[in-house]
Design a protein around this motif. Structure first.
Motif, PDB file in Angstrom:
ATOM      1  N   GLU A  40       0.833  -1.187   0.000  1.00 49.92           N
ATOM      2  CA  GLU A  40       0.000   0.000   0.000  1.00 49.92           C
ATOM      3  C   GLU A  40       0.874   1.245   0.000  1.00 49.92           C
ATOM      4  O   GLU A  40       1.890   1.311   0.689  1.00 49.92           O
ATOM      5  CB  GLU A  40      -0.899   0.022   1.234  1.00 49.92           C
ATOM      6  CG  GLU A  40      -1.930  -1.068   1.250  1.00 49.92           C
ATOM      7  CD  GLU A  40      -2.834  -0.977   2.460  1.00 49.92           C
ATOM      8  OE1 GLU A  40      -2.872   0.086   3.098  1.00 49.92           O
ATOM      9  OE2 GLU A  40      -3.488  -1.979   2.753  1.00 49.92           O
ATOM     10  N   GLU A  42       1.083   5.272   0.787  1.00 50.55           N
ATOM     11  CA  GLU A  42       0.450   6.342   1.544  1.00 50.55           C
ATOM     12  C   GLU A  42       0.963   7.658   0.995  1.00 50.55           C
ATOM     13  O   GLU A  42       2.162   7.941   1.061  1.00 50.55           O
ATOM     14  CB  GLU A  42       0.778   6.217   3.029  1.00 50.55           C
ATOM     15  CG  GLU A  42       0.187   4.975   3.672  1.00 50.55           C
ATOM     16  CD  GLU A  42       0.480   4.907   5.152  1.00 50.55           C
ATOM     17  OE1 GLU A  42       0.898   5.928   5.731  1.00 50.55           O
ATOM     18  OE2 GLU A  42       0.305   3.825   5.718  1.00 50.55           O
ATOM     19  N   PRO A  44       0.782  11.614   1.365  1.00 46.89           N
ATOM     20  CA  PRO A  44       0.307  12.668   2.260  1.00 46.89           C
ATOM     21  C   PRO A  44      -0.443  13.747   1.472  1.00 46.89           C
ATOM     22  O   PRO A  44       0.017  14.221   0.441  1.00 46.89           O
ATOM     23  CB  PRO A  44       1.583  13.223   2.886  1.00 46.89           C
ATOM     24  CG  PRO A  44       2.701  12.715   2.063  1.00 46.89           C
ATOM     25  CD  PRO A  44       2.218  11.538   1.286  1.00 46.89           C
TER      26      PRO A  44
END
Length: 107
Positions: A40, A42, A44
Motif C-alpha cells: 500500500e 500512503e 500525504p
C-alpha cells in the motif's frame, strides 16, 4: 470471566493460518513479488495539495504576464511587441527588416 469468554468463542475457529504465514513470511520469489505488488502507498495530502497549488500559481502568473514584461530586464533592453497587418513582431526586428527592404529597393 475467562470461562464465559471461552464459551462465547468456542464456536469460532481460525482456518487461515497457512495463508497468513505465507503472506507474513514469504518463502518463494513469487510470494515476495506478490507482497511487493500488493504494498500500500500512503500519499500525504497536505504536501501533495501544496505542490499542486504552487504549480497552479506559477502557471497562472505566467499566463497573466503582459507582453511588455517580455523584455530583458537584466540588460535594460525592454523589447516591445507591435502588431502590423494582423501579425505580431518585435519592434526592433520589424524596423530592421523594413530598413533592409527599403535599402534594397533604392539600390
Amino acid at each position: 470471566m475467562n470461562k464465559k469468554l471461552r464459551e462465547e468463542l468456542d464456536g469460532l475457529r481460525f482456518g487461515g493460518q497457512e495463508d497468513v504465514l505465507r503472506r507474513t513470511h514469504p518463502r518463494s520469489w513469487r510470494d515476495r513479488l506478490r507482497g511487493l505488488w500488493n504494498k500500500e502507498l500512503e500519499i500525504p495530502v497536505v504536501p501533495l495539495g501544496l505542490s499542486f497549488a504552487v504549480i497552479l500559481a506559477v502557471v497562472a502568473a505566467s499566463q497573466l504576464r503582459s507582453p511588455e514584461d517580455d523584455g530583458d530586464a537584466a540588460s535594460g533592453d525592454p523589447r516591445q511587441l507591435i502588431e502590423v497587418g494582423g501579425n505580431t513582431y518585435w519592434k526592433d526586428d520589424y524596423e530592421r527588416a523594413v530598413a533592409s527592404i527599403e535599402s534594397d529597393g533604392q539600390g
